[in-house]
Design an enzyme around this catalytic site. Structure first.
Site, short mmCIF file in Angstrom:
data_model
loop_
_atom_site.label_atom_id
_atom_site.label_comp_id
_atom_site.label_asym_id
_atom_site.label_seq_id
_atom_site.Cartn_x
_atom_site.Cartn_y
_atom_site.Cartn_z
N HIS A 110 54.34 59.36 35.90
CA HIS A 110 54.63 60.62 35.34
C HIS A 110 54.64 60.99 33.98
CE1 HIS A 110 58.21 57.85 33.40
NE2 HIS A 110 57.91 57.29 34.20
N GLU A 119 60.55 52.65 39.38
CA GLU A 119 60.39 52.45 38.77
C GLU A 119 60.62 50.99 38.71
OE1 GLU A 119 58.58 50.85 36.18
OE2 GLU A 119 58.66 52.14 34.87
#
Length: 249
Positions: A8, A86
């Protein structure tokens, strides 16, 4: 066959040098530009996809959406899974990386951030940051949601999901893009390249730059390539590496 990985774009907490983990932080303006730039690059290089994968976290979802918009591919099917989230940073989430390094030492922070099998201090069950209290995970069993993870723990959820779901799409001939996070993608990189725990310690993945893996017909690693100017990519990797070091004013 090819597999494209995209970390990202810069998030608001990346910008502030904070541990983010599973906190659902959005992209910064720079991150939005990085995501759009990734889409432009992929389109210019002639890449196209049949299915995309991402996490439950908005910074990855928005990165994917912005990239697909630039590719005129917003209609592509997108599969979301928390297995691509994550790494969960436990009690470190929300803390400044440099200040944490100053308090505990750079080496300890490097171990927490980049080691293979050492998790940061875990959240307590009643902590409001516990995923069980977040709407995204209301359909999930509480006992399988982490309160903190090492990279080894992250691999234990990412790799089975890759093999059981994503790789099956690839073996069926589908072109796949994964937009996810620094550590969930590092987990996959370690697996794809059969890296040692020591080697993965020094791998830093830049934000918003497509990474293309070339795999054989069985999904085995052949080569990899960042889509971008070599010096720019190097500078972005060095920026990630510098996080978690004591800042001297």
């Amino acid at each position: 066959m090819k597999l494209v990985l995209l970390r990202h774009g810069e998030s608001e907490w990346n910008k502030e040098n904070l541990f983010t983990g599973w906190m659902d932080v959005d992209l910064s303006e720079t991150g939005k530009a990085e995501a759009a730039s990734a889409g432009i690059t992929l389109k210019q290089k002639g890449y196209d996809f049949d299915v995309c994968y991402t996490s439950y976290l908005k910074r990855a979802i928005h990165t994917l959406n912005l990239a697909l918009d630039e590719m005129d591919r917003v209609w592509l099917p997108v599969v979301k899974s928390w297995k691509l989230n994550e790494r969960h940073y436990g009690t470190l989430q929300g803390l400044n990386k440099s200040e944490t390094a100053e308090r505990y030492g750079e080496e300890q922070v490097k171990i927490w951030r980049r080691s293979y099998d050492i998790a940061p201090p875990l959240l307590k069950e009643e902590d409001e940051r516990n995923p069980r209290f977040q709407e995204q995970y209301r359909q999930e069993k509480c006992e399988i949601l982490p309160l903190g993870e090492s990279l080894k723990d992250t691999i234990a959820r990412v790799v089975p999901y890759y093999n059981e779901v994503i790789l099956k799409d690839m073996m069926a001939g589908k072109r796949v893009l994964i937009a996810a996070h620094g550590n969930s993608l590092r987990a996959l990189m370690k697996y794809l390249e059969d890296m040692s725990p020591e080697d993965i310690l020094n791998v830093n993945l830049p934000t918003g730059i497509p990474l293309v893996y070339e795999l054989d017909e069985e999904g085995k690693f052949i080569s990899k390539e960042y889509l971008g100017d070599a010096e720019y990519v190097k500078a972005k990797i060095e920026k990630v590496s510098a996080q978690g070091k004591v800042t001297i004013e």
